[in-house]
Design a protein around this motif. Structure first.
Motif, PDB file in Angstrom:
ATOM      1  N   PRO A   1      30.776   5.984 -29.658  1.00  0.00           N
ATOM      2  CA  PRO A   1      31.016   6.491 -28.307  1.00  0.00           C
ATOM      3  C   PRO A   1      31.249   8.001 -28.285  1.00  0.00           C
ATOM      4  O   PRO A   1      31.951   8.535 -29.148  1.00  0.00           O
ATOM      5  CB  PRO A   1      32.278   5.753 -27.855  1.00  0.00           C
ATOM      6  CG  PRO A   1      32.609   4.763 -28.904  1.00  0.00           C
ATOM      7  CD  PRO A   1      31.781   5.020 -30.101  1.00  0.00           C
TER       8      PRO A   1
ATOM      9  N   TYR B   1      24.468   4.197 -22.252  1.00  0.00           N
ATOM     10  CA  TYR B   1      25.533   5.172 -22.487  1.00  0.00           C
ATOM     11  C   TYR B   1      25.620   6.146 -21.310  1.00  0.00           C
ATOM     12  O   TYR B   1      26.708   6.544 -20.891  1.00  0.00           O
ATOM     13  CB  TYR B   1      25.286   5.965 -23.781  1.00  0.00           C
ATOM     14  CG  TYR B   1      25.539   5.211 -25.084  1.00  0.00           C
ATOM     15  CD1 TYR B   1      25.664   3.816 -25.111  1.00  0.00           C
ATOM     16  CD2 TYR B   1      25.651   5.894 -26.298  1.00  0.00           C
ATOM     17  CE1 TYR B   1      25.876   3.136 -26.303  1.00  0.00           C
ATOM     18  CE2 TYR B   1      25.873   5.214 -27.498  1.00  0.00           C
ATOM     19  CZ  TYR B   1      25.976   3.839 -27.489  1.00  0.00           C
ATOM     20  OH  TYR B   1      26.180   3.173 -28.671  1.00  0.00           O
TER      21      TYR B   1
ATOM     22  N   GLU C   1      24.761   5.577 -18.196  1.00  0.00           N
ATOM     23  CA  GLU C   1      25.330   4.906 -17.020  1.00  0.00           C
ATOM     24  C   GLU C   1      26.802   4.577 -17.199  1.00  0.00           C
ATOM     25  O   GLU C   1      27.558   4.526 -16.229  1.00  0.00           O
ATOM     26  CB  GLU C   1      24.535   3.622 -16.723  1.00  0.00           C
ATOM     27  CG  GLU C   1      23.126   3.913 -16.219  1.00  0.00           C
ATOM     28  CD  GLU C   1      22.270   2.652 -16.166  1.00  0.00           C
ATOM     29  OE1 GLU C   1      22.835   1.556 -15.997  1.00  0.00           O
ATOM     30  OE2 GLU C   1      21.037   2.777 -16.305  1.00  0.00           O
ATOM     31  N   ARG C   2      27.211   4.322 -18.418  1.00  0.00           N
ATOM     32  CA  ARG C   2      28.592   3.889 -18.662  1.00  0.00           C
ATOM     33  C   ARG C   2      29.463   5.021 -19.194  1.00  0.00           C
ATOM     34  O   ARG C   2      30.581   4.766 -19.664  1.00  0.00           O
ATOM     35  CB  ARG C   2      28.612   2.716 -19.657  1.00  0.00           C
ATOM     36  CG  ARG C   2      27.960   1.454 -19.136  1.00  0.00           C
ATOM     37  CD  ARG C   2      28.534   0.952 -17.847  1.00  0.00           C
ATOM     38  NE  ARG C   2      29.974   0.704 -17.938  1.00  0.00           N
ATOM     39  CZ  ARG C   2      30.742   0.416 -16.907  1.00  0.00           C
ATOM     40  NH1 ARG C   2      30.217   0.339 -15.682  1.00  0.00           N
ATOM     41  NH2 ARG C   2      32.022   0.216 -17.061  1.00  0.00           N
TER      42      ARG C   2
ATOM     43  N   LEU D   1      29.290   6.962 -21.842  1.00  0.00           N
ATOM     44  CA  LEU D   1      29.613   6.863 -23.267  1.00  0.00           C
ATOM     45  C   LEU D   1      28.964   7.990 -24.076  1.00  0.00           C
ATOM     46  O   LEU D   1      28.984   7.973 -25.301  1.00  0.00           O
ATOM     47  CB  LEU D   1      29.157   5.502 -23.820  1.00  0.00           C
ATOM     48  CG  LEU D   1      29.887   4.295 -23.235  1.00  0.00           C
ATOM     49  CD1 LEU D   1      29.216   2.989 -23.640  1.00  0.00           C
ATOM     50  CD2 LEU D   1      31.349   4.299 -23.679  1.00  0.00           C
TER      51      LEU D   1
END
Lengths: 749, 132
Positions: free
Chosen positions: B89, B124, B126-127, B129
């Protein structure tokens, strides 16, 4: 102020081991609930016309977190999802418990279930039904077991010796870890050499930080890895410094080097990390398991693992742990079922919990049986440890259940431990690592824990470990070192591990190597349980090995110490008739003083006769001795004595020492006094029996003889009791009448 | 699954990452100092065969993993560790992940891994990360 009244019983209960545990009431908002949180979603799945999952478990695609995205993209079989989601959860539960439904039929549908659907299936199952389900859904036919081998001192010779013993005991995998991370290559090396000394084909791993673990595997020092932890919420995953994609990539990286991998999940970790999002532990575990499957891991260690005390603090916790094992098996994953970290202070509780995996069987019943004492366990583990080895062997023998190990003899253990310690000594010498002395070899051979080991100088060991890690040294160098040190068989085993790496057969689901170094996995040994008479059950050589505990003795060995020369002072003189009123008849069993000459308590028959006769004489009565041939039963013997006794009072005495005072007018199975606990009877008791019998004959008021109650006697001596009785029964002659005996003895009055 | 286990049923087809046939990997070869680490490493072919066996036995996700693994056999150790780190991450930007995917595809013919990393890059982003 008035002191609160205290029950002595409650006071005692409060000090029991079970009350050293912590218990807490559920609190769903904090994730402190094992299953069925009111905030758990209802199962649902919507697939668009284009074949894309647009909604799962009440969450629209736009709101999917990283785990949802990973699960719909990589874990779910969308070809069956619609059918799978439409089938009522209770139907799945019934199929799991139904022997007429095959594992494959269930697995096909489960592949299309969302996390909430999986959790909902469990709602309908009690632990017995789940155990039925696990015995069917486990993917490998034969269960196995994994050991933990560590020690606080991180002593290489002790690690090698303990690993060798664990291998000999039958563990299919051995895992070590570190107290000081820099020791990782040496600890991995020690258990590699140790296990391959004990038995070729034991898989090994060293649990360390992910990148370091991969480097150990690349050096060939480990053959599997199971520290790939996953979590049920995105935030917890990120706190663990990974994503489903990074973990899945790591899995592929390991596989590219021919290393078996297994992910780690388990209930409680999200709550422990404060990121449970109000969901139940089981629902989050279902998410974990779908991530594990989606990543292409062949298996998982779950069963709460290091968080076990948390679900166990909550109602239904042990049930939920079995449920997560079952879910993993339903998803076609190899299951290393937990039972590793310390879960209870109470031996009753820890054993009861174990049964939920032990009885149905798991791919690995323990994801780390502590093959070392608890104080040397660097995993926070040791729910069962080296001190429980014999208990565990007996559990297998009791239930005819294969727990994945077998008993070994002390000599075998010493031999393999010494050899493993010498092998690692040779490797250290050839690789120019800090020397392992002969004194250390001898200590490791007999050691139980690191307390038994001489201290090593840690500074040069750590420097050598750093250099080894940084250098080119790998298992090729180790094999050569073993060859040069004269340990060709150990070298061959490690080389075969290398060849197996090339074949990569052991990357298939639930692979282990059997005693013949042959791979055994869900591909070539798939679980075929389909109800009674099917599936794996230990038989033949395997069952014989499980039975063969060194403590078991031959039946003859229980009888022999009680036999001897017939008493020369006890002579048979002819058929017995009824005697005079001033006598007490003492009736003996058919083998008394003839074939058998001591009681079960070790008293000589001569001394027992003297004691009883002394008691009778002390009350002024005469004793007449008879032998009964037609029965070996104590009541029958005593009854014959009473019937032939002139006073109507008789004493019956079996060879093992059991005695009765009988009276001729009583029913045969009734008595005046019975002394069934023969091991507790002393010569003083026998004298008191004689005295009381005489007092009954004289019509005097008589206090029954007090015999100490020892409820453990039957437990300890039931085998001797049965066998001595059988020996006496061998002497029964149904046609022979009672005979009168003469015992050469004068009262010492 | 007649070919499985390959170690017993198809030993003649097995070779190490170095190309050395399995039958030449012997104690004598070790003693003579002829073998190195690549002679005891898995070849992509074996992993592809195992992937096929897994798929045919009903383990499609494992099969996909083994195919990605087969592609990674040619990626050096240090690079593997670097890619793993980039996927953790908040380590890499979206563009860096896409470049990594292209690199794997171009240099190692690792199309499966490239697609895998591109999927990660999308999620990643979209979230949240990616590296901030």
């Amino acid at each position: 102020m008035k002191q609160k009244q205290r029950s002595k019983r409650f006071d005692l209960l409060s000090k029991r081991d079970i009350n050293r545990e912590t218990y807490v009431e559920p609190w769903p908002e904090a994730g402190l609930i094992v299953a069925d949180s009111p905030y758990d979603p209802q199962p649902s799945l919507t697939i668009s016309a284009a074949g894309e999952v647009v909604e799962m478990d009440g969450v629209a695609r736009a709101d999917f977190d990283a785990l949802d995205r990973f699960i719909v993209s990589r874990a779910l079989d969308l070809a069956v999802a619609e059918e799978a989601m439409a089938l009522p959860s209770q139907n799945y539960a019934r199929m799991l418990a139904d022997i007429n439904v095959s594992r494959a039929d269930i697995a096909r549908l489960v592949a299309g279930c969302s996390p909430a659907k999986l959790t909902d299936i469990i709602r309908h199952l009690n632990v017995l039904e789940m155990m039925m389900g696990l015995s069917k859904m486990r993917i490998r036919r034969q269960p196995a077991n994994q050991a933990h081998v560590t020690n606080w001192r991180e002593h290489p010779a002790l690690l090698a010796a303990d690993a060798a013993e664990a291998a000999l005991r039958g563990f299919a995998e051995v895992e070590t870890t570190v107290r000081v991370a820099r020791f990782a290559p040496f600890n991995a090396l020690a258990i590699l050499v140790g296990t391959q000394t004990g038995r070729g084909g034991v898989l090994t791993q060293c649990s360390v930080e992910e990148a370091l673990g991969l480097r150990l595997a690349m050096k060939g020092l480990t053959s599997y890895a199971e520290t790939l932890s996953v979590y049920g919420t995105e935030m917890t995953f990120v706190d663990g410094d990974d994503t489903p994609w990074s973990k899945a990539f790591l899995a592929s990286a390991y596989a590219s080097r021919g290393v078996k991998i297994r992910f780690t999940s388990g209930t409680g970790s999200e709550a422990l990390m404060g990121r449970a999002e109000r969901k139940s532990m089981l629902y989050l575990e279902a998410r974990c398991l779908l991530v594990v499957k989606g990543a292409g891991s062949q298996g998982v260690q779950n069963g709460s693992i290091s968080c076990i005390a948390l679900p166990e603090a909550l109602p239904g916790g042990v049930r939920a742990v079995l449920a997560e094992n079952l879910l993993a098996a339903m998803l076609g994953l190899e299951v290393a079922a937990g039972n590793d970290a310390l879960a209870s202070h109470s031996n009753i509780r820890k054993t009861a919990k174990l049964m939920l995996q032990f009885i149905p069987g798991a791919d690995f019943i323990f994801s780390g049986y502590s093959a070392i004492p608890k104080r040397d366990n660097l995993f926070g583990g040791g729910n069962f440890d080296a001190e429980d080895f014999d208990d565990y062997n007996v559990l297998q023998r009791d239930m005819q259940i294969d727990g994945g190990v077998q008993p070994i003899s002390e000599d075998e253990a010493l031999q393999v431990r010494r050899k493993a310690a010498r092998a690692i000594q040779a490797v250290y010498r050839k690789l120019d690592l800090p020397a392992i002395t002969d004194e250390e070899i001898e200590a490791a051979t007999v050691a139980h824990s690191s307390d038994d080991m001489p201290r090593r100088d840690i500074i040069p060991d750590l420097e050598a470990a750093d250099a080894f890690m940084a250098g080119e040294g790998d298992f090729v160098a180790v094999i050569r070192a073993l060859q040069e040190g004269g340990f060709d068989d150990v070298a061959d085993n490690i080389l075969e591990m290398g060849r197996q790496r090339i074949a990569a057969d052991y990357l298939q689901p639930s692979a282990i190597f059997d005693a013949d170094f042959k791979v055994r996995s869900a591909i070539n040994d798939p679980n075929d349980y389909a109800g009674p008479g099917s599936g794996y059950r230990p038989a033949g050589e395997r069952w014989a090995a499980m039975q063969n505990i060194p403590q078991a003795r031959s039946p003859e060995g229980f009888i022999e110490p009680h036999t001897g020369q017939p008493l020369s002072r006890l002579v048979e003189i002819g058929p017995a008739s009824k005697g005079a009123p001033n006598e007490v008849a003492l009736a003996l069993g058919p083998a008394f003083g003839k074939i058998l000459t001591t009681t079960i308590g070790g008293l000589s028959h001569e001394d027992v006769l003297e004691a009883i006769l002394t008691g009778i004489a002390a009350e002024g009565m005469i004793a007449r001795i008879l032998r009964v041939y037609h029965s070996s039963d104590c009541a029958a013997i005593g009854y014959v004595g009473a019937r032939l006794s002139g006073s109507g009072i008789g004493i019956g005495l079996q060879s093992r020492g059991t005695a009765v005072i009988h009276q001729k007018d009583l029913a045969p199975l009734n008595n005046l006094e019975l002394f069934p606990q023969s091991p507790s009877l002393t010569l003083r008791t026998y004298e008191a029996i004689g005295r009381n019998a005489a007092r009954y004959a004289l019509g005097l008021a008589t206090v029954p003889v007090a015999v100490k109650i020892d409820n453990g006697a039957r437990l300890r001596l039931i085998v001797q009791t049965a066998l001595l009785h059988r020996r006496e029964t061998d002497e029964v002659d149904p046609d022979k009448l009672p005979q009168e005996l003469r015992f050469d003895w004068e009262p010492d009055l | 699954m007649s070919a499985y286990p390959l170690r017993d049923n198809a030993p003649d087809r097995l070779r190490a990452h170095s190309g050395r046939p399995l039958r030449d990997i012997s104690p004598e070869a070790i003693a003579a100092g002829e073998l190195n680490a690549d002679d005891l490493r898995t070849h992509a072919d074996a992993l592809r065969q195992q992937a096929e066996i897994a798929r045919d036995s009903g383990y499609p996700q494992l099969a996909a993993n083994l195919l990605r693994a087969a592609e990674l056999t040619n990626v050096p150790n240090d690079e593997l560790l670097r890619i793993y780190d980039a996927l953790r991450p908040e380590r890499a930007s979206y563009e860096e992940l896409l470049r990594l995917a292209d690199y794997l595809e171009d240099s190692y013919d690792a199309g499966e891994n490239a697609a895998f990393i591109r999927e990660a890059a999308t999620v990643y982003r979209e979230r949240n990360l990616l590296r901030r």
